[in-house]
Design a protein around this motif. Sequence first.
Motif: not given
Length: 221
Positions: A4-8, A41-44, A46-55
């Motif tokens: 259900r959750l895609k990479v990035d 997951i990976r974190s970023r 900044g304003p467009s940051g957050g936690n993202f699904v990692a490959s």
Amino acid sequence: MDGRLKVDQRLPTEEELALRFKVSRPTVREALKRLAAQHLIRSRRGPSGGNFVASPAPEEAAQSLANATTLMVAVGDISLDDMATARLELQIVCCRLATEHRTNEHLDAMQRELEQQRDALLTDEEFCASDVRFHRTLVDACGNTLLRFLMHSVVEALQPVSNMIIFRVRDRRAIVEFHEQILASIQLRDAESGSRALTNLAAYTRERYREALERRIERTG
């Protein structure tokens, strides 16, 4: 896991996750740390940051499996007999596939390792490293991604453990002869001959296990 959750894809915020799962934010934070430690997951910032699904990185996952296997052998959860049997059966499958899918690059790489192994001036550590590379190339030649992933723990973890136990009692020339037979079989696309050579190598290795253990018992007895 179910896709259900895609990479990035960006995950919900900590607050949103806490509300959804009815837990505290420190609990969510701890869960995210564990996912990050597993490279899921990976974190970023900044304003467009957050936690993202990692490959998932296959190399990191394979190395993690190899490390776990090494530890299990070290503490005795995996016996030497189990190790030898699993390695033989899996390598026979890889050999059969390698006779179908090997390339000239694979053959050349295995031949280079053989030439190194014939060098009498090679140290034990260098011989063991070449042995690992030879079997790693055999696995790569099978052309099956899942087998290559699973065999990483066998070659990268169990092969060095095996070498460490028997290097004082083995005859390098015998190992080289078995490797020559394996390479010739793959060159000729003869899966039966390759399986037989691997079986004979495994039998030789088992005998050296027993000899090494007997010597250890004699020294400590």
